[in-house]
Write a protein that holds these residues in place. Structure first.
Motif, PDB file in Angstrom:
ATOM      1  N   ALA A   1      -0.725   2.751   5.559  1.00 46.37           N
ATOM      2  CA  ALA A   1      -0.229   3.775   4.636  1.00 46.37           C
ATOM      3  C   ALA A   1      -1.085   5.034   4.697  1.00 46.37           C
ATOM      4  O   ALA A   1      -0.598   6.147   4.491  1.00 46.37           O
ATOM      5  CB  ALA A   1      -0.203   3.231   3.207  1.00 46.37           C
ATOM      6  N   GLY A   2      -2.368   4.881   4.998  1.00 43.81           N
ATOM      7  CA  GLY A   2      -3.242   6.039   5.126  1.00 43.81           C
ATOM      8  C   GLY A   2      -2.814   6.947   6.261  1.00 43.81           C
ATOM      9  O   GLY A   2      -2.958   8.172   6.186  1.00 43.81           O
TER      10      GLY A   2
ATOM     11  N   GLN B   1       0.820  -1.218   0.000  1.00 46.51           N
ATOM     12  CA  GLN B   1       0.000   0.000   0.000  1.00 46.51           C
ATOM     13  C   GLN B   1       0.849   1.261   0.000  1.00 46.51           C
ATOM     14  O   GLN B   1       0.462   2.286  -0.552  1.00 46.51           O
ATOM     15  CB  GLN B   1      -0.947  -0.004   1.209  1.00 46.51           C
ATOM     16  CG  GLN B   1      -2.064  -1.022   1.058  1.00 46.51           C
ATOM     17  CD  GLN B   1      -2.271  -1.826   2.325  1.00 46.51           C
ATOM     18  OE1 GLN B   1      -1.312  -2.321   2.907  1.00 46.51           O
ATOM     19  NE2 GLN B   1      -3.500  -1.981   2.742  1.00 46.51           N
TER      20      GLN B   1
ATOM     21  N   GLU C   1      -0.005   9.307   5.213  1.00 45.32           N
ATOM     22  CA  GLU C   1      -0.467  10.496   4.499  1.00 45.32           C
ATOM     23  C   GLU C   1      -1.061  11.503   5.476  1.00 45.32           C
ATOM     24  O   GLU C   1      -0.803  12.707   5.401  1.00 45.32           O
ATOM     25  CB  GLU C   1      -1.503  10.118   3.449  1.00 45.32           C
ATOM     26  CG  GLU C   1      -0.895   9.419   2.242  1.00 45.32           C
ATOM     27  CD  GLU C   1      -1.892   9.273   1.112  1.00 45.32           C
ATOM     28  OE1 GLU C   1      -1.467   9.388  -0.043  1.00 45.32           O
ATOM     29  OE2 GLU C   1      -3.073   9.045   1.388  1.00 45.32           O
TER      30      GLU C   1
ATOM     31  N   ASP D   1      -4.471  -0.871   6.611  1.00 43.09           N
ATOM     32  CA  ASP D   1      -3.972   0.192   5.729  1.00 43.09           C
ATOM     33  C   ASP D   1      -3.249   1.270   6.525  1.00 43.09           C
ATOM     34  O   ASP D   1      -3.737   2.392   6.676  1.00 43.09           O
ATOM     35  CB  ASP D   1      -5.119   0.799   4.933  1.00 43.09           C
ATOM     36  CG  ASP D   1      -4.634   1.809   3.895  1.00 43.09           C
ATOM     37  OD1 ASP D   1      -3.423   1.789   3.579  1.00 43.09           O
ATOM     38  OD2 ASP D   1      -5.441   2.612   3.416  1.00 43.09           O
TER      39      ASP D   1
ATOM     40  N   ASN E   1       1.969   1.993  -3.482  1.00 43.36           N
ATOM     41  CA  ASN E   1       0.891   2.571  -4.289  1.00 43.36           C
ATOM     42  C   ASN E   1       0.720   4.067  -4.041  1.00 43.36           C
ATOM     43  O   ASN E   1       0.124   4.767  -4.856  1.00 43.36           O
ATOM     44  CB  ASN E   1      -0.439   1.865  -3.991  1.00 43.36           C
ATOM     45  CG  ASN E   1      -0.456   0.435  -4.468  1.00 43.36           C
ATOM     46  OD1 ASN E   1       0.298   0.071  -5.372  1.00 43.36           O
ATOM     47  ND2 ASN E   1      -1.294  -0.400  -3.864  1.00 43.36           N
ATOM     48  N   ARG E   2       1.250   4.560  -2.907  1.00 43.24           N
ATOM     49  CA  ARG E   2       1.030   5.959  -2.535  1.00 43.24           C
ATOM     50  C   ARG E   2       2.284   6.807  -2.603  1.00 43.24           C
ATOM     51  O   ARG E   2       2.210   8.026  -2.753  1.00 43.24           O
ATOM     52  CB  ARG E   2       0.469   6.037  -1.112  1.00 43.24           C
ATOM     53  CG  ARG E   2      -0.894   5.375  -0.956  1.00 43.24           C
ATOM     54  CD  ARG E   2      -1.347   5.446   0.498  1.00 43.24           C
ATOM     55  NE  ARG E   2      -2.536   4.623   0.692  1.00 43.24           N
ATOM     56  CZ  ARG E   2      -3.642   5.043   1.269  1.00 43.24           C
ATOM     57  NH1 ARG E   2      -3.712   6.290   1.691  1.00 43.24           N
ATOM     58  NH2 ARG E   2      -4.670   4.239   1.423  1.00 43.24           N
ATOM     59  N   PHE E   3       3.455   6.185  -2.459  1.00 42.73           N
ATOM     60  CA  PHE E   3       4.709   6.920  -2.426  1.00 42.73           C
ATOM     61  C   PHE E   3       5.667   6.365  -3.461  1.00 42.73           C
ATOM     62  O   PHE E   3       5.414   5.335  -4.068  1.00 42.73           O
ATOM     63  CB  PHE E   3       5.327   6.845  -1.025  1.00 42.73           C
ATOM     64  CG  PHE E   3       4.382   7.257   0.065  1.00 42.73           C
ATOM     65  CD1 PHE E   3       4.067   8.589   0.253  1.00 42.73           C
ATOM     66  CD2 PHE E   3       3.787   6.309   0.883  1.00 42.73           C
ATOM     67  CE1 PHE E   3       3.180   8.974   1.247  1.00 42.73           C
ATOM     68  CE2 PHE E   3       2.900   6.683   1.886  1.00 42.73           C
ATOM     69  CZ  PHE E   3       2.596   8.028   2.058  1.00 42.73           C
TER      70      PHE E   3
END
Length: 415
Positions: A232-233, A138, A236, A230, A141-143
């Motif tokens: 990863a949220g 995850q 952020e 998650d 997918n974001r960084f």
């Protein structure tokens, strides 16, 4: 135990299983490196291909069947947990870091995602880490690039801050002698971990490990599934991943700001906070801009580095940094850490050093900044010591080889 996952196995069966488990761990310790590739001329561990039709060597059988079986028996009353053991996929090379993962089915079905309990052998099979850890899919997918591992480590630390550390467990990086990206992700994604030195294991090892598993599984069970699935949220939401955006806004505001007089440091209420699994405190770019303008766009580390002129502002480029890290705001319920007294201007080199340097690199820099801001911090209601500040910066990167109590950061001192 009031909550979580209890271990279940009869005494007689348990003794037999423990003997077999201890023998299996010793086989992995003594044979896995040689069974699966050996070492090159430089002494580094290498890995051979794992062919589909090849018979698995003894150490791989020990890992994927006997060790996995012991763990499955230990948690057999809990169908909400799944177990995966692997020395590497067939058709690919054997893995440098053999593992067994215990995963909550409501969180993840793969070690590439979510939070799980990991049994990780280091690359030399000299130690076994029991680690509450996390996948990186995850985050990828974001960084991008190195930011992925930065985000993984950041969120591991933030998550550990919100969890009770069982005796023997500590937050921070673990030591797997990892050379590949996935191994480094295990090292930096560790939330709470405990190390077992395999050179000294004896008949008490299975009992000690089982007790440790009991304790960390209770912690794992307490993490809400939406969060554990998650993390990863959180990275952020935490705001540090938007550091470049924040610094750009600070520079822009500082270029337009003119101070009408000297700065007066007084205590102000803490900044607004937002809560996910951890508490996130907002930063005001205007506060940082004020701090930069007050020192005329110079680096307060007295480093002597040559500053460059920013094309957007035509002024020396410096970045804002909170001396007492903002994630320690919970220790200062009476006063805000987001005030000019606690914000210094640093050149990019010094700013990178204070975040990513070794403790030996950071300490003289912290001493310089603290000597300049000690009186102003006190005037703003922010009491701290240099020793506490040094420990605060060492804590998040410090190895979990030390006991949990040694990781405790106490910034606040009596005034």
């Amino acid at each position: 135990m009031n909550k979580g996952y209890a271990m279940s196995i009869s005494t007689d069966d348990g003794e037999v299983a423990d003997i077999a488990f201890l023998a299996a761990v010793q086989v992995v310790r003594d044979q896995y490196v040689l069974d699966t590739g050996g070492r090159n001329n430089e002494g580094r561990v290498t890995k051979a291909m794992r062919f589909h039709d090849a018979m698995a060597p003894a150490s791989v059988v020990a890992l994927e069947h006997r060790i996995k079986g012991w763990i499955e028996s230990a948690v057999r009353d809990h169908p909400s947990l799944s177990i995966k053991a692997s020395a590497g996929q067939k058709g690919r090379r054997y893995t440098l870091i053999p593992y067994v993962m215990v995963m909550r089915k409501d969180v993840t079905t793969t070690p590439t995602r979510g939070v799980y309990l990991a049994f990780l052998f280091d690359e030399n099979c000299k130690s076994l880490w029991l680690s509450l850890n996390q996948g990186i899919a995850q985050f990828e997918n974001r960084f991008e690039g190195l930011e992925v591992l930065e985000a993984v480590e950041l969120v591991a630390g933030e998550t550990a801050d919100g969890l009770p550390a069982p005796q023997g467990f500590a937050p921070g990086r673990i030591e797997l002698s990892a050379r590949m990206r996935y191994g480094k992700a295990y090292e930096r994604g560790a939330i709470l971990s405990r190390k077992f030195d395999l050179a000294s294991i004896d008949s008490n090892f299975p009992v000690d490990l089982r007790n440790a598993v009991e304790k960390i599984l209770d912690v794992y069970a307490a993490i809400p599934s939406g969060v554990a699935g998650d993390l990863a949220g959180i990275a952020e939401a935490r705001g540090r991943m938007n550091e470049a955006i924040f610094q750009a806004e600070v520079v822009e505001r500082a270029a337009k700001l003119q101070l009408s007089g000297p700065l007066y440091d007084i205590p102000v209420p803490p900044p607004p906070k937002r809560s996910t699994w951890v508490t996130v405190y907002d930063r005001d770019p205007s506060v940082a801009a004020t701090a930069i303008v007050s020192v005329e766009h110079t680096c307060e580390a007295d480093c002597g580095n040559q500053l460059f002129i920013a094309a957007s502002t035509h002024r020396h480029y410096v970045e804002a940094h909170h001396v007492i890290p903002l994630h320690h705001q919970h220790r200062y319920s009476h006063a805000s850490l987001d005030v000019p007294a606690n914000v210094v201007a640093l050149c990019p080199m010094c700013h990178a050093r204070i975040h990513r340097g070794t403790p030996a690199e950071k300490q003289p820099l912290l001493a310089t900044l603290f000597s300049k801001r000690k009186k102003r911090l006190k005037a703003a209601g922010l009491h701290c010591s240099l020793d506490g500040l040094v420990r605060a910066y060492a804590g998040r990167k410090q190895s979990t080889a030390s006991v949990a109590n040694d990781m405790e950061v106490e910034l606040v001192t009596s005034s």
